[in-house]
Design a protein around this motif. Structure first.
Motif: not given
Length: 382
Positions: A37-53
């Protein structure tokens, strides 16, 4: 290739693997760097940030979306490399329905990144080895220090004596094809353990595979040559310089191998073989005195027509290859002994009139034969 470029290559392949599902790849700051979904490239994904934490999977139900800005429902997983979290992957959809797809994506992504890392390291190592060979063959002031640095980067531990080997593939139509075949030869030599990354250095430079080999006796040369011909599926020439007790001699060993390679024939040519040593010295003499040999050859061209000169020099080559035996040379050429002797007298009179010594006549005529062969090959003397 940068992380985002690798990720873009990956998402489209992964989406096809998962039957067109929307997939995202996030970096360790939670930013979507690649998505179907090209429109989402460059946006922040809070779920991914939780995975990282947390280092744990994050399932986002539709009702959870408000708690995860920039996210949509789906299943998100950490991507590990050497037990270090390097990225996050996510698959859009009902978490229960897409969880298995997300784990497939995670495994595929980890393998993809691992392969890219291996390829990147291989390219780096190839470049370092090529630098090592080039510096070694053009050793100048300060080159020794650079060689030591490269040896450290390659974790190289040469075992002396060493010698330089030069592989050439014959019959390939163009330079690119020859280089590709030589790269395949290098791979097979490694897989057959005929070159060792810890003890040997190799690189495809122009149209030759040069190998600085630790050790390498006659039996090794035959095995390496057989492996090379199998890999290239073409005739291969393998030339070997002398064994060197110290690295400073390796450049000379390389020059010997390259000079032997100028003869054009396929097979194994080892400078330690007496016949190869003679051929090497003849080539060195021809190189140093190219102008003189050229004049001598042109004088022959004035005495004999093109076809006649070809016949005369072929006669001389057969005569000297037969050790000066008129009988053997005549049999090899299918001519009468008197015919052979007549041709040789005419050549001697043309090249060295008044010279009666057999050595002097042979030396001069062999230089002419060598020059003639090089013209036919349309290659330089070395």
């Amino acid at each position: 290739m940068r992380f985002d470029e690798i990720a873009r290559d990956l998402v489209h392949t992964a989406s096809r693997l998962l039957r067109g599902r929307i997939v995202n790849i996030m970096d360790t700051s939670g930013v979507i760097v690649a998505s179907t979904d090209a429109e989402r490239i460059g946006t922040t994904h809070e779920g991914a940030r939780e995975v990282v934490r947390t280092g744990r999977p994050v399932a986002i139900e539709k009702s959870d979306v408000p708690r995860y800005p920039g996210a949509r429902e789906g299943y998100n997983l950490p991507v590990l490399s050497d037990n270090r979290l390097t990225a996050v992957v996510g698959v859009y959809g009902n978490p229960e329905e897409v969880r298995d797809s997300a784990y497939i994506l995670q495994a595929y992504t980890e393998q993809f990144f691992r392969q890219k890392a291996i390829e990147r390291q291989s390219r780096i190592s190839d470049g370092l080895r090529a630098d090592y060979i080039r510096i070694l063959m053009n050793l100048s002031a300060g080159g020794g220090e650079r060689l030591a640095e490269l040896a450290g980067a390659l974790d190289l531990k040469l075992v002396f004596p060493v010698r330089m080997l030069a592989f050439s593939v014959r019959g390939a139509a163009d330079s690119l094809t020859r280089q590709q075949l030589l790269s395949r030869v290098a791979e097979d030599l490694q897989s057959q353990r005929l070159v060792d990354a810890e003890r040997d250095v190799w690189a495809v430079i122009e149209d030759k595979l040069l190998v600085l080999k630790s050790g390498g006796d006659g039996n090794y040369l035959r095995r390496a040559h057989g492996c090379a011909e199998d890999a290239a599926a073409a005739p291969v020439q393998l030339c070997a310089g002398h064994l060197c007790a110290v690295l400073e001699e390796a450049r000379t060993s390389g020059c010997e191998a390259l000079t032997l390679g100028g003869r054009g024939e396929c097979g194994v040519f080892d400078i330690t073989d007496p016949q190869c040593r003679f051929a090497y010295l003849m080539r060195r003499a021809a190189e140093r005195e190219e102008d003189f040999v050229g004049r001598m050859y042109r004088e022959l061209g004035e005495r004999f027509s093109g076809r006649e000169l070809e016949t005369m020099l072929a006669t001389a080559a057969a005569y000297y290859e037969a050790g000066g035996s008129v009988t053997k040379a005549a049999e090899a050429l299918h001519v009468h002994k008197n015919t052979l002797q007549y041709r040789m007298r005419r050549l001697w009179e043309a090249v060295c009139p008044g010279v009666g010594g057999s050595f002097e006549r042979e030396f001069l005529l062999r230089l002419c034969i060598l020059y003639h062969r090089q013209l036919r090959l349309r290659t330089p003397l070395i």
